[in-house]
Design an enzyme around this catalytic site. Structure first.
Site, PDB file in Angstrom:
ATOM      1  N   ARG A   1      10.918  -9.797   0.135  1.00 16.77           N
ATOM      2  CA  ARG A   1      11.488  -9.582   1.469  1.00 16.77           C
ATOM      3  C   ARG A   1      12.676 -10.513   1.650  1.00 16.77           C
ATOM      4  O   ARG A   1      12.591 -11.693   1.303  1.00 16.77           O
ATOM      5  CB  ARG A   1      10.454  -9.901   2.560  1.00 16.77           C
ATOM      6  CG  ARG A   1       9.313  -8.929   2.560  1.00 16.77           C
ATOM      7  CD  ARG A   1       8.365  -9.223   3.694  1.00 16.77           C
ATOM      8  NE  ARG A   1       7.254  -8.291   3.632  1.00 16.77           N
ATOM      9  CZ  ARG A   1       6.295  -8.185   4.543  1.00 16.77           C
ATOM     10  NH1 ARG A   1       6.313  -8.982   5.609  1.00 16.77           N
ATOM     11  NH2 ARG A   1       5.332  -7.308   4.405  1.00 16.77           N
TER      12      ARG A   1
ATOM     13  N   GLU B   1       0.258 -17.599   9.735  1.00 15.96           N
ATOM     14  CA  GLU B   1      -0.474 -16.368   9.375  1.00 15.96           C
ATOM     15  C   GLU B   1      -0.629 -16.352   7.860  1.00 15.96           C
ATOM     16  O   GLU B   1       0.357 -16.373   7.140  1.00 15.96           O
ATOM     17  CB  GLU B   1       0.307 -15.129   9.827  1.00 15.96           C
ATOM     18  CG  GLU B   1      -0.363 -13.842   9.360  1.00 15.96           C
ATOM     19  CD  GLU B   1       0.541 -12.605   9.464  1.00 15.96           C
ATOM     20  OE1 GLU B   1       1.429 -12.577  10.323  1.00 15.96           O
ATOM     21  OE2 GLU B   1       0.318 -11.682   8.656  1.00 15.96           O
TER      22      GLU B   1
ATOM     23  N   CYS C   1      -5.836  -1.569   5.616  1.00 16.55           N
ATOM     24  CA  CYS C   1      -5.418  -2.416   4.504  1.00 16.55           C
ATOM     25  C   CYS C   1      -5.457  -3.878   4.917  1.00 16.55           C
ATOM     26  O   CYS C   1      -5.460  -4.205   6.108  1.00 16.55           O
ATOM     27  CB  CYS C   1      -4.030  -2.027   4.003  1.00 16.55           C
ATOM     28  SG  CYS C   1      -2.709  -2.238   5.191  1.00 16.55           S
TER      29      CYS C   1
ATOM     30  N   ARG D   1       7.029 -19.089   3.263  1.00 17.49           N
ATOM     31  CA  ARG D   1       7.884 -18.000   3.742  1.00 17.49           C
ATOM     32  C   ARG D   1       9.027 -17.876   2.754  1.00 17.49           C
ATOM     33  O   ARG D   1      10.027 -18.567   2.821  1.00 17.49           O
ATOM     34  CB  ARG D   1       8.391 -18.253   5.152  1.00 17.49           C
ATOM     35  CG  ARG D   1       9.151 -17.039   5.718  1.00 17.49           C
ATOM     36  CD  ARG D   1       9.579 -17.251   7.140  1.00 17.49           C
ATOM     37  NE  ARG D   1       8.427 -17.392   8.009  1.00 17.49           N
ATOM     38  CZ  ARG D   1       7.714 -16.381   8.480  1.00 17.49           C
ATOM     39  NH1 ARG D   1       8.055 -15.151   8.184  1.00 17.49           N
ATOM     40  NH2 ARG D   1       6.681 -16.600   9.244  1.00 17.49           N
TER      41      ARG D   1
ATOM     42  N   GLU E   1      14.132 -12.783   3.734  1.00 16.18           N
ATOM     43  CA  GLU E   1      13.720 -13.518   4.939  1.00 16.18           C
ATOM     44  C   GLU E   1      14.886 -14.265   5.577  1.00 16.18           C
ATOM     45  O   GLU E   1      14.718 -14.946   6.589  1.00 16.18           O
ATOM     46  CB  GLU E   1      12.590 -14.498   4.617  1.00 16.18           C
ATOM     47  CG  GLU E   1      11.284 -13.835   4.187  1.00 16.18           C
ATOM     48  CD  GLU E   1      10.465 -13.277   5.352  1.00 16.18           C
ATOM     49  OE1 GLU E   1      10.913 -13.386   6.507  1.00 16.18           O
ATOM     50  OE2 GLU E   1       9.388 -12.728   5.085  1.00 16.18           O
TER      51      GLU E   1
ATOM     52  N   ARG F   1       0.524 -18.167   1.011  1.00 15.18           N
ATOM     53  CA  ARG F   1       0.085 -18.607   2.340  1.00 15.18           C
ATOM     54  C   ARG F   1      -1.277 -19.297   2.281  1.00 15.18           C
ATOM     55  O   ARG F   1      -1.504 -20.290   2.964  1.00 15.18           O
ATOM     56  CB  ARG F   1       0.042 -17.413   3.305  1.00 15.18           C
ATOM     57  CG  ARG F   1       1.386 -16.719   3.509  1.00 15.18           C
ATOM     58  CD  ARG F   1       2.162 -17.336   4.658  1.00 15.18           C
ATOM     59  NE  ARG F   1       3.484 -16.760   4.801  1.00 15.18           N
ATOM     60  CZ  ARG F   1       3.847 -15.894   5.760  1.00 15.18           C
ATOM     61  NH1 ARG F   1       2.948 -15.485   6.647  1.00 15.18           N
ATOM     62  NH2 ARG F   1       5.070 -15.450   5.834  1.00 15.18           N
TER      63      ARG F   1
ATOM     64  N   ASN G   1      -3.935 -10.706   6.817  1.00 19.25           N
ATOM     65  CA  ASN G   1      -4.262  -9.846   7.945  1.00 19.25           C
ATOM     66  C   ASN G   1      -5.192  -8.714   7.523  1.00 19.25           C
ATOM     67  O   ASN G   1      -5.413  -8.481   6.340  1.00 19.25           O
ATOM     68  CB  ASN G   1      -2.990  -9.303   8.606  1.00 19.25           C
ATOM     69  CG  ASN G   1      -2.167  -8.491   7.638  1.00 19.25           C
ATOM     70  OD1 ASN G   1      -2.693  -7.902   6.692  1.00 19.25           O
ATOM     71  ND2 ASN G   1      -0.865  -8.460   7.838  1.00 19.25           N
TER      72      ASN G   1
ATOM     73  N   CYS H   1       0.772  -1.241   0.000  1.00 20.47           N
ATOM     74  CA  CYS H   1       0.000   0.000   0.000  1.00 20.47           C
ATOM     75  C   CYS H   1       0.812   1.305   0.000  1.00 20.47           C
ATOM     76  O   CYS H   1       0.337   2.295  -0.558  1.00 20.47           O
ATOM     77  CB  CYS H   1      -1.057  -0.004   1.088  1.00 20.47           C
ATOM     78  SG  CYS H   1      -0.437  -0.320   2.717  1.00 20.47           S
TER      79      CYS H   1
ATOM     80  N   ASP I   1      -4.562 -10.714  12.708  1.00 20.95           N
ATOM     81  CA  ASP I   1      -3.955 -11.762  11.884  1.00 20.95           C
ATOM     82  C   ASP I   1      -4.937 -12.906  11.705  1.00 20.95           C
ATOM     83  O   ASP I   1      -5.684 -13.245  12.625  1.00 20.95           O
ATOM     84  CB  ASP I   1      -2.698 -12.324  12.569  1.00 20.95           C
ATOM     85  CG  ASP I   1      -1.457 -11.469  12.302  1.00 20.95           C
ATOM     86  OD1 ASP I   1      -1.551 -10.519  11.508  1.00 20.95           O
ATOM     87  OD2 ASP I   1      -0.407 -11.778  12.910  1.00 20.95           O
TER      88      ASP I   1
ATOM     89  N   GLU J   1      -3.653  -6.843  -2.270  1.00 15.21           N
ATOM     90  CA  GLU J   1      -3.724  -5.898  -1.165  1.00 15.21           C
ATOM     91  C   GLU J   1      -4.979  -5.046  -1.308  1.00 15.21           C
ATOM     92  O   GLU J   1      -5.189  -4.393  -2.328  1.00 15.21           O
ATOM     93  CB  GLU J   1      -2.471  -5.002  -1.169  1.00 15.21           C
ATOM     94  CG  GLU J   1      -2.466  -3.928  -0.107  1.00 15.21           C
ATOM     95  CD  GLU J   1      -1.787  -4.350   1.198  1.00 15.21           C
ATOM     96  OE1 GLU J   1      -1.459  -5.549   1.349  1.00 15.21           O
ATOM     97  OE2 GLU J   1      -1.596  -3.470   2.049  1.00 15.21           O
TER      98      GLU J   1
HETATM   99  P1  ATP Z   1       5.255 -13.205   9.314  1.00 13.25           P
HETATM  100  O1  ATP Z   1       5.155 -12.815  10.751  1.00 13.25           O
HETATM  101  O2  ATP Z   1       4.685 -14.524   8.994  1.00 13.25           O
HETATM  102  O3  ATP Z   1       6.608 -12.955   8.733  1.00 13.25           O
HETATM  103  P2  ATP Z   1       4.462 -10.599   8.596  1.00 13.25           P
HETATM  104  O4  ATP Z   1       3.881 -10.087   9.870  1.00 13.25           O
HETATM  105  O5  ATP Z   1       5.851 -10.251   8.242  1.00 13.25           O
HETATM  106  O6  ATP Z   1       4.282 -12.187   8.557  1.00 13.25           O
HETATM  107  P3  ATP Z   1       2.899  -8.820   7.092  1.00 13.25           P
HETATM  108  O7  ATP Z   1       3.976  -7.831   7.033  1.00 13.25           O
HETATM  109  O8  ATP Z   1       1.753  -8.588   7.981  1.00 13.25           O
HETATM  110  O9  ATP Z   1       3.490 -10.264   7.413  1.00 13.25           O
HETATM  111  O10 ATP Z   1       2.441  -9.121   5.584  1.00 13.25           O
HETATM  112  C1  ATP Z   1       1.095  -9.315   5.223  1.00 13.25           C
HETATM  113  C2  ATP Z   1       0.886 -10.624   4.516  1.00 13.25           C
HETATM  114  O11 ATP Z   1       1.865 -10.803   3.494  1.00 13.25           O
HETATM  115  C3  ATP Z   1       1.016 -11.857   5.382  1.00 13.25           C
HETATM  116  O12 ATP Z   1      -0.181 -12.131   6.050  1.00 13.25           O
HETATM  117  C4  ATP Z   1       1.337 -12.911   4.364  1.00 13.25           C
HETATM  118  O13 ATP Z   1       0.151 -13.366   3.725  1.00 13.25           O
HETATM  119  C5  ATP Z   1       2.165 -12.176   3.340  1.00 13.25           C
HETATM  120  N1  ATP Z   1       3.605 -12.393   3.557  1.00 13.25           N
HETATM  121  C6  ATP Z   1       4.442 -11.658   4.310  1.00 13.25           C
HETATM  122  N2  ATP Z   1       5.703 -12.126   4.262  1.00 13.25           N
HETATM  123  C7  ATP Z   1       5.659 -13.208   3.425  1.00 13.25           C
HETATM  124  C8  ATP Z   1       6.647 -14.125   2.956  1.00 13.25           C
HETATM  125  N3  ATP Z   1       7.927 -14.007   3.318  1.00 13.25           N
HETATM  126  N4  ATP Z   1       6.266 -15.097   2.119  1.00 13.25           N
HETATM  127  C9  ATP Z   1       4.975 -15.210   1.721  1.00 13.25           C
HETATM  128  N5  ATP Z   1       4.003 -14.376   2.138  1.00 13.25           N
HETATM  129  C10 ATP Z   1       4.317 -13.385   2.976  1.00 13.25           C
HETATM  130 ZN    ZN Z   2      -0.899  -2.406   3.636  1.00 16.04          ZN
HETATM  131 MG    MG Z   3       7.680 -11.238   8.313  1.00 18.57          MG
END
Ligand code: ATP
Ligand code: ZN
Ligand code: MG
Length: 506
Positions: free
Chosen positions: A342, A436, A465, A353, A344, A472, A439, A312, A423, A361
């Site tokens: 990201r 998760e 948002c 992940r 990770e 996921r 959200n 967003c 979440d 979004e």
């Molecule tokens: P987590 O705690 O599992 O790392 P996050 O809190 O980092 O999640 P948000 O930043 O809230 O995740 O991102 C929103 C959404 O984006 C998540 O609910 C998920 O569906 C998706 N998402 C985030 N990171 C990843 C990832 N590394 N791989 C796949 N999907 C992801």
């Molecule tokens: Zn957002």
């Molecule tokens: Mg994360």
């Protein structure tokens, strides 16, 4: 923490101060200490908390001033207030203030100091002292830095670090909102392993990246079409396309610049697109078969920003700096135009992940009431979708960052108590863990404030948002439902249809 500030500065004047002006300056100092610096300070605040000039000496075409304060009319605020007053006084003697040179600036913070507080790399900080309930920071700052409120920001930052350190590794506040009925699951494998076995996906060549074959892609699109039919359509979200390369300016305004660095995929640009400039790089590859990364590093500018992290923020420049008409609210839009990235690190796991993922979004903007109402409508529709259509075992929970939990912004009935994130988590039968998978966030006025968006009514403008992660959803669904398509919930089976086989291997 209780702050104290002390500051010594030299004022460079356009010419020597005449003898006759000295008593006037003395009087101005007295006046500043008794009235000017007390302005706007509550009566009950003791004098030692308020800025005061403790010494002021004139020599030649210059003055040296020392100021001290607690939290009120802080030393630097006092300095600039006094400068204005002094400029008028000296002006009558045809003397101008040319420049302010800050000799010393000292911040002292008293209070409880957690052990692992790291302050040595703070900007503008020349020297750090940490001792019995006391932190001292000696700064190297210019007058412009002081006008930029650097000391105030440093104090705020140290307080934040102290709070974070005191809170330690304690997880975010987690509060169950809803739990679905239990579901029997016969499948007990990690779905990623099974997807690989069936040739649905293959590791791509970058870390945390997959190539999704026809079946996996078809499942993504199945979920996407469900989201369109059950959520996006009924609630009237309209599609837009948000950029996926995010310059620093966007993250500065969205607040991500406060901490996103360890997870960014950074983006750089060529210093020039002149082929001659790049020829040695191409030549190197042609001769060695290796791409000379170090050589390239010298030939690029930036990083100018990063790849999409959250979707967003990139939308907001569309309405940044404007005033929205009342009748376009609530506005509901969504983006599904590209990948998110990201870093990770070691956290990478399966398809769920990853470093490159796909997400729809949803974004909505309105009055606080409209924003909360949209979130509630979404929760209702999601619940229907996961209970009746996908038949998942899932739960939802309010997750509140520790700093919000501390400030008590949880529970309660008003709209402001609704700021925060919910979440959605699905049970993974093969591990017993919860994942998760999406959200819903009510972000309050964070984005409208950051991007300077107002509303015609002059009232509060809020946004929310919701990130629907397709990897996921897929991981959660397959983990619970397995790969026997005929046993899937009817609506998913119908939409998925016959998964095509494209490649055969010999
Ligand atoms: P987590 O705690 O599992 O790392 P996050 O809190 O980092 O999640 P948000 O930043 O809230 O995740 O991102 C929103 C959404 O984006 C998540 O609910 C998920 O569906 C998706 N998402 C985030 N990171 C990843 C990832 N590394 N791989 C796949 N999907 C992801
Ligand atoms: Zn957002
Ligand atoms: Mg994360």
């Amino acid at each position: 923490m209780q702050p104290r500030f002390s500051l010594t500065a030299d004022l460079v004047l356009s010419r020597e101060v005449p003898e006759a002006a000295l008593p006037e300056i003395d009087r101005a100092v007295q006046e500043a200490n008794t009235t000017l610096f007390r302005r706007g300070v509550p009566r009950e605040v003791p004098d030692r908390e308020v800025g005061r000039i403790t010494s002021c000496t004139v020599s030649g075409p210059g003055m040296t001033i020392t100021l001290e304060s607690g939290g009120y009319t802080r030393a630097h605020d006092a300095l600039f207030r006094f400068r204005k007053h002094l400029a008028g006084l000296l002006g009558r003697h045809r003397i101008g203030i040319r420049e302010i040179e800050v000799r010393d600036y000292l911040i002292e913070l008293q209070g409880e100091i957690p052990e692992d507080l790291r302050l040595s790399t703070l900007p503008f900080v020349r020297e750090v002292g940490i001792g019995e309930g006391r932190i001292t920071l000696a700064l190297s700052v210019s007058a412009a830095d002081l006008e930029n409120r650097v000391p105030d920001r440093l104090v705020r930052l140290v307080e934040e670090k102290a709070e974070a350190a005191a809170y330690g590794g304690k997880a975010e506040h987690w509060e169950l909102l809803y739990e679905s009925p239990k579901r029997e699951s016969r499948f007990r494998e990690d779905p990623t392993a099974e997807m690989i076995r069936r040739g649905w996906i293959k590791h791509a060549l970058s870390r945390g990246q997959w190539i999704h074959g026809a079946q996996s892609t078809r499942l993504f699109r199945t979920f996407e079409s469900l989201v369109v039919q059950e959520i996006i359509g009924p609630l009237g979200f309209t599609e837009m396309i948000f950029p996926k390369l995010v310059p620093w300016e966007v993250w500065m305004k969205s607040g991500h610049a406060k901490g996103v660095y360890p997870e960014i995929y950074y983006v750089s640009t060529p210093k020039t697109r002149d082929p001659a400039y790049w020829e040695e790089v191409a030549d190197h590859f042609k001769v060695t078969g290796e791409v000379p990364v170090n050589l390239i590093r010298d030939k690029v500018d930036g990083p100018i920003g990063g790849l999409c992290y959250a979707q967003c923020p990139s939308f907001w420049p569309f309405i940044g700096g404007t005033t929205l008409a009342n009748d376009c609210l609530p506005a509901r839009i969504f983006d599904r135009s590209g990948t998110s990235h990201r870093y990770e690190s070691g956290g990478i796991h399966g398809i769920e992940r990853v470093d490159e993922f796909h997400r729809i979004e949803l974004l909505w903007i309105g009055t606080p009431e409209q924003t909360v109402e949209t979130a509630d409508l979404l929760h209702e529709r999601y619940r229907h979708l996961f209970d009746e259509v996908l038949e998942l075992e899932w739960r939802s929970a309010r997750v509140t960052p520790w700093f919000m939990a501390q400030e008590g912004i949880i529970g309660g009935e008003g709209t402001s108590e609704r700021i925060g994130t919910t979440d959605y988590e699905a049970c993974l039968p093969y591990s017993g863990d919860w994942l998760e998978f999406q959200n819903v966030s009510v972000n309050g006025d964070k984005y409208p404030r950051g991007f300077n968006v107002k509303v015609q009514s002059g009232g509060d403008l809020w946004s929310g948002c919701s990130g629907i992660g397709l990897e996921r959803w897929t991981a959660a669904f397959l983990a619970q439902k397995g790969f026997d398509v005929d046993a899937w919930p009817a609506e998913i089976r119908r939409r998925f249809g016959d998964a095509p086989e494209i490649f055969r291997f010999v």
